[in-house]
Write an enzyme that holds these catalytic residues in place. Structure first.
Site, PDB file in Angstrom:
ATOM      1  N   VAL A 155       0.843  -1.207   0.000  1.00  0.00           N
ATOM      2  CA  VAL A 155       0.000   0.000   0.000  1.00  0.00           C
ATOM      3  C   VAL A 155       0.872   1.249   0.000  1.00  0.00           C
ATOM      4  O   VAL A 155       0.559   2.241  -0.652  1.00  0.00           O
ATOM      5  CB  VAL A 155      -0.959  -0.005   1.213  1.00  0.00           C
ATOM      6  CG1 VAL A 155      -1.708   1.310   1.319  1.00  0.00           C
ATOM      7  CG2 VAL A 155      -1.948  -1.159   1.096  1.00  0.00           C
ATOM      8  N   ALA A 156       2.008   1.185   0.722  1.00  0.00           N
ATOM      9  CA  ALA A 156       2.916   2.334   0.755  1.00  0.00           C
ATOM     10  C   ALA A 156       3.546   2.578  -0.606  1.00  0.00           C
ATOM     11  O   ALA A 156       3.772   3.717  -1.014  1.00  0.00           O
ATOM     12  CB  ALA A 156       4.015   2.096   1.786  1.00  0.00           C
ATOM     13  N   ILE A 167       2.369   1.570  -3.720  1.00  0.00           N
ATOM     14  CA  ILE A 167       1.471   1.833  -4.854  1.00  0.00           C
ATOM     15  C   ILE A 167       0.910   3.253  -4.779  1.00  0.00           C
ATOM     16  O   ILE A 167       0.268   3.609  -3.790  1.00  0.00           O
ATOM     17  CB  ILE A 167       0.291   0.824  -4.863  1.00  0.00           C
ATOM     18  CG1 ILE A 167       0.796  -0.612  -5.004  1.00  0.00           C
ATOM     19  CG2 ILE A 167      -0.673   1.142  -6.006  1.00  0.00           C
ATOM     20  CD1 ILE A 167      -0.261  -1.652  -4.763  1.00  0.00           C
ATOM     21  N   GLU A 218      -1.818   4.858  -5.293  1.00  0.00           N
ATOM     22  CA  GLU A 218      -3.195   4.491  -5.642  1.00  0.00           C
ATOM     23  C   GLU A 218      -3.933   5.568  -6.428  1.00  0.00           C
ATOM     24  O   GLU A 218      -4.771   5.276  -7.278  1.00  0.00           O
ATOM     25  CB  GLU A 218      -3.994   4.187  -4.359  1.00  0.00           C
ATOM     26  CG  GLU A 218      -3.590   2.920  -3.634  1.00  0.00           C
ATOM     27  CD  GLU A 218      -2.446   3.156  -2.648  1.00  0.00           C
ATOM     28  OE1 GLU A 218      -2.104   2.219  -1.927  1.00  0.00           O
ATOM     29  OE2 GLU A 218      -1.894   4.274  -2.626  1.00  0.00           O
ATOM     30  N   ASP A 220      -4.470  18.912 -43.920  1.00  0.00           N
ATOM     31  CA  ASP A 220      -5.256  19.053 -45.136  1.00  0.00           C
ATOM     32  C   ASP A 220      -5.194  20.526 -45.553  1.00  0.00           C
ATOM     33  O   ASP A 220      -5.078  21.414 -44.706  1.00  0.00           O
ATOM     34  CB  ASP A 220      -6.710  18.641 -44.846  1.00  0.00           C
ATOM     35  CG  ASP A 220      -7.568  18.668 -46.088  1.00  0.00           C
ATOM     36  OD1 ASP A 220      -7.106  18.203 -47.140  1.00  0.00           O
ATOM     37  OD2 ASP A 220      -8.700  19.166 -46.004  1.00  0.00           O
ATOM     38  N   ASN A 250      -2.062   8.636   0.772  1.00  0.00           N
ATOM     39  CA  ASN A 250      -2.044   8.495  -0.685  1.00  0.00           C
ATOM     40  C   ASN A 250      -3.297   9.036  -1.351  1.00  0.00           C
ATOM     41  O   ASN A 250      -3.237   9.578  -2.463  1.00  0.00           O
ATOM     42  CB  ASN A 250      -1.868   7.023  -1.074  1.00  0.00           C
ATOM     43  CG  ASN A 250      -0.451   6.538  -0.837  1.00  0.00           C
ATOM     44  OD1 ASN A 250       0.402   7.305  -0.403  1.00  0.00           O
ATOM     45  ND2 ASN A 250      -0.198   5.272  -1.111  1.00  0.00           N
ATOM     46  N   ASP A 289      -2.490  13.499  -0.295  1.00  0.00           N
ATOM     47  CA  ASP A 289      -1.606  13.557  -1.469  1.00  0.00           C
ATOM     48  C   ASP A 289      -2.337  14.007  -2.733  1.00  0.00           C
ATOM     49  O   ASP A 289      -1.748  14.656  -3.600  1.00  0.00           O
ATOM     50  CB  ASP A 289      -0.995  12.176  -1.739  1.00  0.00           C
ATOM     51  CG  ASP A 289       0.345  12.041  -1.024  1.00  0.00           C
ATOM     52  OD1 ASP A 289       0.677  12.935  -0.225  1.00  0.00           O
ATOM     53  OD2 ASP A 289       1.048  11.058  -1.283  1.00  0.00           O
TER      54      ASP A 289
END
Length: 864
Positions: free
Chosen positions: A279-280, A282, A284, A326, A701, A705
Site C-alpha cells: 500500500v505504501a 502503490i 493508488e 489538409d 495516498n 496527497d
C-alpha cells in the site's frame, strides 16, 4: 475496382446487363441477394460493463484487491472498505474516460441520400437510397446527394462537389465521354460520380456501378474499421512504469515477508506487514490524478477552441513532431477568391481595377451578369466573381434586375464557355467567359482602357504568357470577352465568335491569414508541417510556399507517384517531402504511418470524409469543427472549434506544459511513497513494530496527497516551451534525473519520519504513539513537499501565489491531518494515539525541515 471511366456507356450497360428501361423487379431482387443493401456496415459496440470490468486488469489494482482481502481476513474491516472504495472510484473514472461514442459508421450512413429517383421497369420511381442496386439507372440533379458510385450516362451541365471525398473545394464538371487512361485519381474521373458527394449544379443520368461497402465511401468505412488507434506516449510510459513498479513491489514484499517469518513473526502479521508495504509503494491515486490533470487541461483547451475527445491526447500534443495538414478549409479559407486580373495590358490585384475605364467596367458587369450564382449559393468560382464586383460596391441583385438575361448558352465541358445576352444602355450585348484555349481562336478585337482595336499576334502572345504565369502560380484562370449583337435574339453556338477580348481573371482558394504565423511557430517548436491535399500539384505547392510549409529543396509528390512507391521508398522520402497532392485516403494513412515508423508522433488535421481513416490512424487526429464532416469529428481525438490552424500551436503549448506538470505530480507522489517504503524497510530490518497501519498510508495516498498532486498539475507554464524541441516519445516517464530526485527526496523525508517515530516510541517503547508520530510527520512532510515539486526552480523564483491551488491544497490537507490527530471520535478509525501539544509541535518542525533543505538547494542551483 474496375476502371469504368475508360469504358464506353454501351460497354458499361452491357456489363451490368441493363437496358434503356432499367432493371425489372426480378433482377433487383437477385442483385440485392448478391450485393446486399446499399448501406454501410456497423461496428460492434463494446458494452459499458465490459469496459468497466477491464479497469480491474491493471496489475497495481490486482495487488490492491489482494491487500483488501488480507485486511478482511485479519479483521481490519475499515482498511478493506477504504481500499475497495478507492478501486471502484478509479474503475468508474476509467470507464467514463474510455466510453466514447463510436459513431463513425453511422455518420457515414447519414451522408447517403434518403430518397433517389430510379428507372425501374421502364418508369421513373422514387425509392429509398438503400434499395439502389448495381445496374440501376439513377437520375440526379442540383441539391441531391449521390446515392452510390456510378458511371455518367448523360450530363446536362452536371457539377458535383466532391470536397468531402477528394479535398478539392471546386465543383467537378461531369461528362459522359470515355477517358483513355489506365489509372486516374478520384478527382480526375470526370465521367464517374461517387456516393456521398453533392450535386451543386445541373442534372445527370448515371448507371450505378457500386453500392454499400463497395463504394469509395465504403472503402473509407473499411479503413476506419481496420485502423487501430495509436496509444499515446503517456499511456506507453505509464504502462511501462506500472509493470516495473508492480514487479518491484512483488519482489520487495516477498523479501520483507520472508524476513519477518525468519524473525518469528506470525504468518498473518507478516502478511499484514507486506500489505502495508504494498500500500505504501502503490500510488493508488496516480491514475485518478493523471485523469483529473488531463481533464483540467482539456477544459483550458476548450476555452482556446480546441475540443479534446480523448483525455490522453492532451499530453501527446506535447511531443508532436509532425503535423500533416489538409489544405482546403484548414490552411485555406475554403472559398475561391479573385487574386489577379489582367486587363488593358496590365496585371492588377483584385482591388486595383479602375472602374471608370470601359474595360474594367465590363469586367465587373460580366462578373455579375454572365453568372448563375449569388453570394450564398452556387459554384465557388462564380461566387468569387460576385464577390469581386461587391468590392467595387456593385449590387449584383440590382445589376441583374437592371440588365435581365435575354438569352444564354450554359457552360459545358466541350465548349468550356458560358454565354449570356443583355440589353445595356440600349445596346444588345453578349458576354462570354471560359477557358482561354476555347476563346482565343474566336477573338477579333481587344479593348485597352476605352479604346477598341484589332487584336494582333503580339497581343495574343502576351495574353498566352499572362495565362501561363497565372496558372504556374496556382491560379484558376477565366477569360472574359464580349460583343455587340444587331438585335435581340436567342443565341446559338454559331454566335460564339468575333469577340472583343476584355481580360483574364485569376482566382485561388487563399490561405488563412493566421496560417503563416502558425506554421512559423510550428517550425520554431521543432515541428514539421506537411500539406496533404487532393488538389492539384501546382496549386498545393503555391499555397504551401506562401505560408512557409514548402521550403526550397523540399519534395512535392503526387498520389500517382506515391502509388508506385514501396513503404520503404516512402520512408526514405517522407522526411524531405512537405507537400502531397492528388492523394487518396489510403495514401494519407501510408504517409502518417511512414512518419510514425521514423519514431515521430504524428498529428493529422482534416475536415472531409476522406480524412477520417488517417485521423484515426494518427497519434493525434484533429478535425475541423465548423467545416468538418461528422465522420471526421468522430474519428478524431481533437476538434478545432474555430477551424483555426493556429489553435493547434496553442494546444501543443498546453500539451507540453501538461506533460511537465504530470511528471512533477509523479515526482511528488513517488518521492513521498519512497519515504514510506524506506521507513517500512528500515523498521523491518531493525526489528521494530509495524510502523504504519494500511489505513495510514491510504489516508496519505488518497486524501492528503491527491489535492497537492492535482494542484501541481494546474501549475501555469514557466518559460517558453515552444522554443524546446518535441519530447522523444520513447523517453520513459521516469528519467535518470527524475529517478535520482525521487530517491534523494524520499531518503530525506524518510530520515525525519523515523526521527518522529523514535520521538513517539520513546524509552517505554510505545509502538502505537510512535506509529502515530511517524504517520503525522510523513503526511505533513509530503504536504510541504508539494511546493518543492511545482517546478525545478525554487518557490522564490516561481512566486508563492503564482499557483494559488497549491496553497489551497496544502491548507485542506493540513486541516484534514489535524482533524485526524485532534478529534478523539475518529482516532479508532484511523488508528492514531492521543497526542500532546509538544508532540504536535515536534511533528510540525520535523515535517518542515526536508522542504527547507530542498528549497535552499534549489535557490543556489538555479541562481547559478
Amino acid at each position: 475496382m474496375k476502371n469504368y471511366f475508360s469504358k464506353s456507356k454501351e460497354e458499361v450497360l452491357q456489363e451490368f446487363q441493363t437496358t434503356k428501361n432499367g432493371l425489372n423487379s426480378q433482377e433487383v431482387e437477385e442483385r440485392v441477394k448478391k450485393y446486399g443493401k446499399n448501406q454501410l456496415n456497423e461496428e460492434e459496440k463494446v458494452s459499458t460493463l465490459a469496459v468497466f470490468l477491464s479497469q480491474f486488469k491493471d496489475f497495481l489494482v490486482i495487488i490492491l484487491i489482494i491487500a483488501s482481502i488480507i485486511s478482511a481476513i485479519s479483521g481490519n474491516i475499515e482498511s478493506t472498505i477504504v481500499i475497495l472504495v478507492v478501486i471502484i472510484i478509479n474503475a468508474i473514472l476509467g470507464t467514463v474516460q474510455h466510453i466514447k461514442a463510436e459513431e463513425s459508421i453511422n455518420s457515414l450512413k447519414s451522408l447517403s441520400s434518403p430518397k433517389t429517383k430510379v428507372l425501374r421497369n421502364g418508369e421513373k420511381v422514387e425509392l429509398s437510397s438503400e434499395e439502389v442496386v448495381p445496374g440501376d439507372i439513377v437520375f440526379i440533379e442540383a441539391g441531391d446527394l449521390v446515392p452510390a458510385d456510378g458511371r455518367v450516362l448523360d450530363s446536362f451541365s452536371l457539377l458535383v462537389n466532391e470536397s468531402s471525398l477528394t479535398g478539392e473545394s471546386e465543383g467537378v464538371e461531369k461528362k459522359s465521354d470515355v477517358i483513355e487512361a489506365d489509372e486516374l485519381a478520384l478527382g480526375d474521373q470526370k465521367n464517374m460520380v461517387f456516393s456521398g458527394s453533392l450535386v451543386s449544379y445541373g442534372r445527370g443520368v448515371i448507371l450505378v456501378t457500386a453500392t454499400g461497402m463497395n463504394t469509395e465511401l465504403g472503402k473509407i468505412a473499411k479503413l476506419l474499421e481496420a485502423t487501430k488507434e495509436k496509444t499515446t506516449p503517456l499511456q506507453v510510459s505509464l504502462d511501462n512504469f506500472g509493470k516495473k513498479l508492480s514487479l518491484g513491489i512483488i519482489i520487495l514484499c516477498g523479501i520483507i515477508f520472508a524476513i519477518n517469518l525468519l524473525h518469528g513473526v506470525k504468518i498473518l502479521d507478516s502478511l499484514m506487514f507486506a500489505v502495508a508495504l504494498a500500500v505504501a509503494a502503490i500510488p493508488e491515486a496516480l491514475s485518478s490524478i493523471v485523469t483529473i490533470v488531463l481533464a483540467i487541461g482539456t477544459q483550458k483547451l476548450s476555452k482556446e477552441n480546441a475540443i479534446i475527445k480523448n483525455l490522453k491526447s492532451v499530453e501527446a500534443l506535447g511531443c508532436v513532431g509532425v503535423i500533416c495538414s489538409d489544405k482546403t478549409g484548414t490552411l485555406t479559407q475554403n472559398k475561391m477568391t479573385v487574386k489577379k486580373v489582367y486587363v488593358s495590358g496590365r496585371v492588377v490585384e483584385d482591388t486595383g481595377l479602375d472602374d471608370t475605364r470601359l474595360a474594367e467596367d465590363i469586367v465587373l458587369k460580366e462578373s455579375v451578369l454572365c453568372n448563375d450564382a449569388t453570394t450564398e449559393v452556387g459554384d465557388p468560382t462564380e461566387i468569387a466573381l460576385i464577390n469581386l464586383a461587391k468590392k467595387y460596391s456593385v449590387d449584383y441583385k440590382e445589376l441583374k434586375e437592371k440588365y435581365p438575361r435575354i438569352s444564354e448558352i450554359p457552360f459545358d465541358s466541350d465548349r468550356k464557355l458560358m454565354s449570356t445576352v443583355h440589353e445595356i444602355d440600349g445596346k444588345i450585348t453578349m458576354f462570354t467567359k471560359g477557358a482561354l484555349d476555347s476563346l482565343l481562336p474566336k477573338l477579333k478585337s481587344i479593348i485597352h482602357g476605352n479604346e477598341i482595336r484589332a487584336i494582333t499576334s503580339e497581343d495574343i502572345k502576351e495574353i498566352e504568357n499572362i495565362n501561363t504565369m497565372f496558372a504556374e502560380t496556382g491560379l484558376r484562370v477565366l477569360t472574359y470577352a464580349y460583343k455587340g449583337l444587331e438585335c435581340e435574339k436567342d443565341i446559338c453556338y454559331e454566335d460564339e465568335n468575333g469577340y472583343i477580348f476584355v481580360g483574364l481573371v485569376g482566382m485561388i482558394d487563399p490561405p488563412r491569414l493566421e496560417s503563416k504565423e502558425a506554421v512559423e511557430k510550428c517550425i520554431m517548436a521543432g515541428i514539421k508541417p506537411v500539406m496533404i491535399t487532393g488538389d492539384h500539384k501546382v496549386t498545393a505547392k503555391t499555397i504551401a510556399k506562401e505560408i512557409g510549409i514548402y521550403q526550397d529543396g523540399d519534395n512535392v509528390l503526387e498520389g500517382v507517384e506515391l502509388e508506385k512507391m514501396s513503404d520503404e521508398e516512402l520512408k526514405e522520402k517522407v522526411a524531405h517531402t512537405s507537400v502531397y497532392a492528388r492523394v487518396s485516403p489510403e495514401h494519407k494513412i501510408r504517409i502518417v504511418t511512414a512518419w510514425q515508423s521514423l519514431g515521430k508522433i504524428c498529428a493529422m488535421t482534416g475536415d472531409g470524409v476522406n480524412d477520417a481513416p488517417a485521423l484515426k490512424r494518427a497519434d493525434i487526429g484533429i478535425a475541423m469543427g465548423i467545416t468538418g464532416t461528422e465522420v471526421s469529428k468522430d474519428a478524431a481525438s481533437m476538434i478545432l472549434a474555430d477551424d483555426n490552424f493556429s489553435t493547434i500551436v496553442k494546444a501543443v503549448t498546453t500539451g507540453r506544459n501538461i506533460y511537465a506538470n504530470i511528471k512533477n505530480s509523479i515526482r511528488f507522489l513517488l518521492s513521498g511513497n519512497t519515504a514510506a517504503i524506506l521507513a517500512v524497510i528500515y523498521s523491518s530490518f531493525a526489528g521494530l513494530p509495524v510502523i504504519f497501519a494500511p489505513v495510514h498510508l491510504l489516508f496519505i495516498n488518497l486524501l492528503t496527497d491527491s489535492l497537492p498532486a492535482i494542484a501541481i498539475g494546474m501549475e501555469p507554464s514557466h518559460g517558453e516551451v515552444l522554443k524546446e524541441k518535441p519530447r522523444d516519445p520513447k523517453e520513459p516517464i521516469l528519467t535518470k534525473t527524475l529517478s535520482s530526485r525521487i530517491i534523494i527526496e524520499g531518503v530525506l523525508i524518510a530520515i525525519f519520519v523515523m526521527i518522529g517515530f523514535y520521538f513517539g516510541y520513546g524509552e517505554i517503547k510505545d509502538a502505537f504513539k510512535g506509529s502515530t508520530m511517524a504517520f503525522a510527520v510523513l503526511c505533513l512532510a509530503r504536504l510541504f513537499h508539494g511546493f518543492n515539486c511545482r517546478a525545478n526552480s525554487s518557490i522564490i523564483g516561481l512566486g508563492f501565489m503564482s499557483n494559488p491551488f497549491s496553497v489551497l491544497a496544502f491548507f485542506i490537507g493540513f486541516v484534514l491531518l489535524n482533524g485526524v490527530l485532534l478529534i478523539p471520535a475518529i482516532h479508532k478509525v484511523f488508528e492514531v494515539a492521543p497526542l500532546e501539544l509538544n508532540d504536535i509541535l515536534i511533528i510540525y518542525g520535523l515535517a518542515l525541515i526536508p522542504t527547507i533543505i530542498i528549497q535552499i538547494s534549489k535557490y543556489f542551483k538555479y541562481k547559478r
